[in-house]
Write a protein that holds these residues in place. Structure first.
Motif, PDB file in Angstrom:
ATOM      1  N   ARG A 219      46.306  43.356  37.944  1.00  0.00           N
ATOM      2  CA  ARG A 219      45.633  44.443  38.669  1.00  0.00           C
ATOM      3  C   ARG A 219      44.155  44.527  38.293  1.00  0.00           C
ATOM      4  O   ARG A 219      43.301  44.741  39.154  1.00  0.00           O
ATOM      5  N   SER A 220      43.857  44.378  37.015  1.00  0.00           N
ATOM      6  CA  SER A 220      42.462  44.456  36.574  1.00  0.00           C
ATOM      7  C   SER A 220      41.623  43.329  37.171  1.00  0.00           C
ATOM      8  O   SER A 220      40.503  43.551  37.655  1.00  0.00           O
ATOM      9  N   ILE A 221      42.169  42.116  37.135  1.00  0.00           N
ATOM     10  CA  ILE A 221      41.449  40.982  37.716  1.00  0.00           C
ATOM     11  C   ILE A 221      41.334  41.139  39.224  1.00  0.00           C
ATOM     12  O   ILE A 221      40.283  40.843  39.819  1.00  0.00           O
ATOM     13  N   ALA A 222      42.402  41.618  39.864  1.00  0.00           N
ATOM     14  CA  ALA A 222      42.369  41.824  41.314  1.00  0.00           C
ATOM     15  C   ALA A 222      41.273  42.810  41.700  1.00  0.00           C
ATOM     16  O   ALA A 222      40.491  42.560  42.636  1.00  0.00           O
ATOM     17  N   ALA A 223      41.186  43.922  40.991  1.00  0.00           N
ATOM     18  CA  ALA A 223      40.170  44.941  41.310  1.00  0.00           C
ATOM     19  C   ALA A 223      38.763  44.376  41.137  1.00  0.00           C
ATOM     20  O   ALA A 223      37.880  44.579  41.986  1.00  0.00           O
ATOM     21  N   PHE A 224      38.535  43.656  40.036  1.00  0.00           N
ATOM     22  CA  PHE A 224      37.214  43.096  39.753  1.00  0.00           C
ATOM     23  C   PHE A 224      36.808  42.063  40.802  1.00  0.00           C
ATOM     24  O   PHE A 224      35.690  42.096  41.329  1.00  0.00           O
ATOM     25  N   THR A 225      37.712  41.141  41.108  1.00  0.00           N
ATOM     26  CA  THR A 225      37.379  40.087  42.062  1.00  0.00           C
ATOM     27  C   THR A 225      37.311  40.599  43.502  1.00  0.00           C
ATOM     28  O   THR A 225      36.515  40.101  44.300  1.00  0.00           O
ATOM     29  N   MET A 226      38.133  41.580  43.842  1.00  0.00           N
ATOM     30  CA  MET A 226      38.041  42.158  45.186  1.00  0.00           C
ATOM     31  C   MET A 226      36.698  42.851  45.397  1.00  0.00           C
ATOM     32  O   MET A 226      36.060  42.709  46.449  1.00  0.00           O
ATOM     33  N   LEU A 227      36.247  43.598  44.391  1.00  0.00           N
ATOM     34  CA  LEU A 227      34.920  44.213  44.474  1.00  0.00           C
ATOM     35  C   LEU A 227      33.840  43.142  44.623  1.00  0.00           C
ATOM     36  O   LEU A 227      32.947  43.247  45.471  1.00  0.00           O
ATOM     37  N   GLY A 228      33.931  42.109  43.787  1.00  0.00           N
ATOM     38  CA  GLY A 228      32.931  41.045  43.841  1.00  0.00           C
ATOM     39  C   GLY A 228      32.910  40.336  45.176  1.00  0.00           C
ATOM     40  O   GLY A 228      31.843  40.105  45.756  1.00  0.00           O
ATOM     41  N   HIS A 229      34.090  39.994  45.697  1.00  0.00           N
ATOM     42  CA  HIS A 229      34.170  39.261  46.963  1.00  0.00           C
ATOM     43  C   HIS A 229      33.652  40.105  48.121  1.00  0.00           C
ATOM     44  O   HIS A 229      32.909  39.619  48.979  1.00  0.00           O
ATOM     45  N   GLY A 230      34.042  41.369  48.144  1.00  0.00           N
ATOM     46  CA  GLY A 230      33.567  42.251  49.202  1.00  0.00           C
ATOM     47  C   GLY A 230      32.060  42.406  49.175  1.00  0.00           C
ATOM     48  O   GLY A 230      31.392  42.379  50.217  1.00  0.00           O
TER      49      GLY A 230
ATOM     50  N   MET B  75      56.789  43.246  44.876  1.00  0.00           N
ATOM     51  CA  MET B  75      56.768  43.263  43.415  1.00  0.00           C
ATOM     52  C   MET B  75      55.440  43.821  42.931  1.00  0.00           C
ATOM     53  O   MET B  75      54.380  43.414  43.408  1.00  0.00           O
ATOM     54  N   GLU B  76      55.477  44.731  41.974  1.00  0.00           N
ATOM     55  CA  GLU B  76      54.263  45.360  41.462  1.00  0.00           C
ATOM     56  C   GLU B  76      53.520  44.388  40.554  1.00  0.00           C
ATOM     57  O   GLU B  76      54.110  43.665  39.761  1.00  0.00           O
ATOM     58  N   LEU B  77      52.194  44.380  40.700  1.00  0.00           N
ATOM     59  CA  LEU B  77      51.379  43.501  39.890  1.00  0.00           C
ATOM     60  C   LEU B  77      51.353  43.978  38.445  1.00  0.00           C
ATOM     61  O   LEU B  77      51.370  45.178  38.162  1.00  0.00           O
TER      62      LEU B  77
ATOM     63  N   VAL C 243      45.776  35.206  36.587  1.00  0.00           N
ATOM     64  CA  VAL C 243      46.729  36.006  37.363  1.00  0.00           C
ATOM     65  C   VAL C 243      48.065  35.278  37.479  1.00  0.00           C
ATOM     66  O   VAL C 243      48.106  34.090  37.820  1.00  0.00           O
ATOM     67  N   GLU C 244      49.148  35.981  37.212  1.00  0.00           N
ATOM     68  CA  GLU C 244      50.482  35.398  37.359  1.00  0.00           C
ATOM     69  C   GLU C 244      50.888  35.311  38.825  1.00  0.00           C
ATOM     70  O   GLU C 244      51.367  34.285  39.294  1.00  0.00           O
ATOM     71  N   ASP C 245      50.699  36.389  39.571  1.00  0.00           N
ATOM     72  CA  ASP C 245      51.054  36.424  40.993  1.00  0.00           C
ATOM     73  C   ASP C 245      49.839  36.024  41.817  1.00  0.00           C
ATOM     74  O   ASP C 245      49.212  36.829  42.506  1.00  0.00           O
ATOM     75  N   ARG C 246      49.482  34.724  41.739  1.00  0.00           N
ATOM     76  CA  ARG C 246      48.245  34.247  42.361  1.00  0.00           C
ATOM     77  C   ARG C 246      48.223  34.469  43.857  1.00  0.00           C
ATOM     78  O   ARG C 246      47.200  34.872  44.425  1.00  0.00           O
TER      79      ARG C 246
ATOM     80  N   GLY D  94      32.715  45.845  36.369  1.00  0.00           N
ATOM     81  CA  GLY D  94      32.982  44.603  35.656  1.00  0.00           C
ATOM     82  C   GLY D  94      32.668  44.691  34.177  1.00  0.00           C
ATOM     83  O   GLY D  94      33.383  44.125  33.343  1.00  0.00           O
ATOM     84  N   LEU D  95      31.612  45.401  33.852  1.00  0.00           N
ATOM     85  CA  LEU D  95      31.248  45.559  32.437  1.00  0.00           C
ATOM     86  C   LEU D  95      32.310  46.326  31.655  1.00  0.00           C
ATOM     87  O   LEU D  95      32.503  46.100  30.458  1.00  0.00           O
ATOM     88  N   SER D  96      33.000  47.219  32.339  1.00  0.00           N
ATOM     89  CA  SER D  96      34.014  48.035  31.663  1.00  0.00           C
ATOM     90  C   SER D  96      35.425  47.466  31.795  1.00  0.00           C
ATOM     91  O   SER D  96      36.334  47.896  31.092  1.00  0.00           O
ATOM     92  N   ALA D  97      35.616  46.503  32.686  1.00  0.00           N
ATOM     93  CA  ALA D  97      36.953  45.950  32.932  1.00  0.00           C
ATOM     94  C   ALA D  97      37.426  45.132  31.737  1.00  0.00           C
ATOM     95  O   ALA D  97      36.659  44.378  31.132  1.00  0.00           O
ATOM     96  N   ASP D  98      38.699  45.277  31.423  1.00  0.00           N
ATOM     97  CA  ASP D  98      39.289  44.556  30.287  1.00  0.00           C
ATOM     98  C   ASP D  98      40.480  43.756  30.782  1.00  0.00           C
ATOM     99  O   ASP D  98      41.458  44.319  31.286  1.00  0.00           O
ATOM    100  N   PHE D  99      40.400  42.433  30.674  1.00  0.00           N
ATOM    101  CA  PHE D  99      41.503  41.577  31.108  1.00  0.00           C
ATOM    102  C   PHE D  99      41.434  40.244  30.382  1.00  0.00           C
ATOM    103  O   PHE D  99      40.405  39.886  29.799  1.00  0.00           O
ATOM    104  N   ASP D 100      42.549  39.516  30.438  1.00  0.00           N
ATOM    105  CA  ASP D 100      42.640  38.186  29.837  1.00  0.00           C
ATOM    106  C   ASP D 100      42.453  37.162  30.951  1.00  0.00           C
ATOM    107  O   ASP D 100      43.293  37.054  31.850  1.00  0.00           O
ATOM    108  N   SER D 101      41.361  36.412  30.900  1.00  0.00           N
ATOM    109  CA  SER D 101      41.055  35.467  31.982  1.00  0.00           C
ATOM    110  C   SER D 101      41.870  34.184  31.902  1.00  0.00           C
ATOM    111  O   SER D 101      41.767  33.333  32.794  1.00  0.00           O
ATOM    112  N   THR D 102      42.705  34.019  30.868  1.00  0.00           N
ATOM    113  CA  THR D 102      43.538  32.812  30.746  1.00  0.00           C
ATOM    114  C   THR D 102      45.017  33.170  30.615  1.00  0.00           C
ATOM    115  O   THR D 102      45.807  32.366  30.127  1.00  0.00           O
ATOM    116  N   ALA D 103      45.397  34.348  31.061  1.00  0.00           N
ATOM    117  CA  ALA D 103      46.776  34.811  30.873  1.00  0.00           C
ATOM    118  C   ALA D 103      47.800  33.958  31.605  1.00  0.00           C
ATOM    119  O   ALA D 103      48.962  33.891  31.191  1.00  0.00           O
ATOM    120  N   ALA D 104      47.412  33.293  32.686  1.00  0.00           N
ATOM    121  CA  ALA D 104      48.356  32.508  33.476  1.00  0.00           C
ATOM    122  C   ALA D 104      48.371  31.037  33.091  1.00  0.00           C
ATOM    123  O   ALA D 104      49.049  30.230  33.721  1.00  0.00           O
TER     124      ALA D 104
END
Length: 423
Positions: A8-19, A1-3, A126-129, A178-188
């Motif tokens: 996707r925005s949160i995934a990209a931001f957190t994956m960069l941060g974690h790495g 299933m596609e995110l 994130v909906e698909d945690r 991260g400064l340019s990323a736009d997402f809702d941190s409470t969407a789920a």
């Protein structure tokens, strides 16, 4: 299933941060060897210096969790990335071992913020945690593998000061994204807490009492047990593999004779761990997390028991064993991260993950000294039997979690668990 787009925005931001967090973390041991010569200090002194960086990385997770609940997750992650990058850039002009110690201390304080903030962001935004937890873990493993590789390679061509500066670049890139990323941190989250990202939370003591009066106590115990097993295995396995008879007499290609074959097997374990994280992340949507934890802990208990007989079966058997162990060891990560999301309320998610990583990195580190004692004064068999006992304890606690009330879980998570039990 596609995110979804927000996922996707949160995934990209957190994956960069974690790495990036683990990129910096695993670069430090490589630089340690250089600092021994550069500053003409003893191993004991350099060990203390490095400990100043690693200690707050685990111990700072709890206050970092409080910070996340007060300000929301995005800003603390940006502070973390900026602080880590500046700390490594400052190493480039460090004139003494004392300055290096201060830089590493600053790095550890900044790095401690990431896990409570990043995981809280995934759990509430994130909906698909399960899928994002899996990709998040894979990114961390990439950082674990690439950090020391890049550091060692750059040191072949450049002075360590320039290498430290170059290592800060991925952190700057992640901060810029991260400064340019736009997402809702409470969407789920069904209902955004009244004080999310603001002031006026109740005290740490009362919040902690509320958490530990719920099923989170079992989750915290599980994560601490995971940390004990994880630290014991990953700290000593490279040395153990190097000493196996199966590794002796194997000719390596020209130019890399100085490296141990066990190191390559260890890297293979980390790669297999990425697959384990991905598969387990998908499974968190198909089975209750407590049952998944029981299965994985049971497998880890068996793997610890069979190491000694398998290690005598030859090189291929050891390679297969490392792949299975890596897959299983890292498969448990999406399950316990999802368990925190299921068994805690959204408005204390930062504090929950703060306690989680205090148990994982702080209390889990106790098995470094205990495991070393067993290997030094008893035997390899005693060491792996102790790991099996730890995993059996995890199985028992996870089994108890199956029958525990969901308690403070979000309504959707509670409904999912109930429907799974009815099937």
């Amino acid at each position: 299933m596609e995110l979804a787009s927000n996922d996707r925005s949160i995934a990209a931001f957190t994956m960069l941060g974690h790495g990036v967090v683990h990129w910096f973390e695993l670069a430090i041991p490589i630089l340690l060897v250089v600092w021994l010569d550069a500053f003409d200090v003893s191993v004991a002194v350099i060990g203390l210096v490095v400990a100043l960086g690693y200690a707050p990385f685990g111990l700072g997770a709890l206050p970092a969790g409080v910070l996340v609940d007060r300000f929301g997750p995005k800003q603390p992650i940006l502070w973390c990335l900026t602080g880590m990058s500046l700390s490594f850039a400052a190493l480039a002009v460090a004139p003494s071992i004392y300055a290096v110690a201060l830089c590493l201390l600053a790095w550890g304080i900044a790095a401690s913020v990431y896990h409570p903030a990043g995981l809280a962001l995934i759990s509430t935004g994130v909906e698909d945690r399960g899928t994002v937890f899996a990709w998040h873990g894979i990114a961390g493993n990439l950082g674990i593998a690439l950090g020391p590789f890049a550091t060692a390679t750059l040191l072949l061509f450049f002075e360590w000061q320039l290498v430290a500066l170059a290592l800060a670049v991925p952190g700057v890139v992640a901060t810029a994204y991260g400064l340019s990323a736009d997402f809702d941190s409470t969407a789920a989250v069904d209902d955004t807490p009244d004080d999310a990202g603001g002031s006026g939370r109740s005290s740490l003591v009362s919040d902690s009492k509320s958490l530990f009066a719920s099923s989170f106590l079992l989750v915290f115990s599980i994560v601490t047990i995971v940390g004990l097993y994880y630290r014991g295995v990953l700290t000593y396995l490279p040395e153990i593999l190097q000493g196996l008879p199966a590794m002796a007499g194997v000719a390596l290609p020209a130019g890399i004779e100085e490296l141990s074959l066990g190191d390559y097997f260890y890297v293979g374990l980390l790669v297999a761990g990425m697959a384990g994280q991905y598969v387990a992340g998908k499974l968190t949507r198909r089975m209750p997390v407590a049952r998944g934890l029981v299965v994985v802990f049971g497998a880890l208990a068996v793997l610890a028991v069979v190491f000694i007989p398998v290690s005598g079966l030859g090189l291929v058997a050891v390679l297969v064993y490392c792949a299975v162990l890596g897959f299983t060891l890292f498969a448990i990560e999406p399950f316990y991260q999802e368990a925190v999301a299921v068994y805690t309320p959204a408005d204390s998610r930062g504090l929950s993950y703060g306690y989680t990583y205090l148990g994982m990195f702080g209390l889990g580190a106790l098995n470094i000294s205990f495991g070393g004692f067993l290997l030094e004064y008893l035997s390899l068999t005693a060491f792996f039997l102790s790991l099996s006992v730890i995993a059996v304890a995890g199985t028992a606690v996870a089994w108890r979690l199956i029958t525990a009330p969901v308690g403070q879980a979000a309504p959707a998570a509670e409904a999912d668990a109930a429907s799974s039990d009815d099937d």
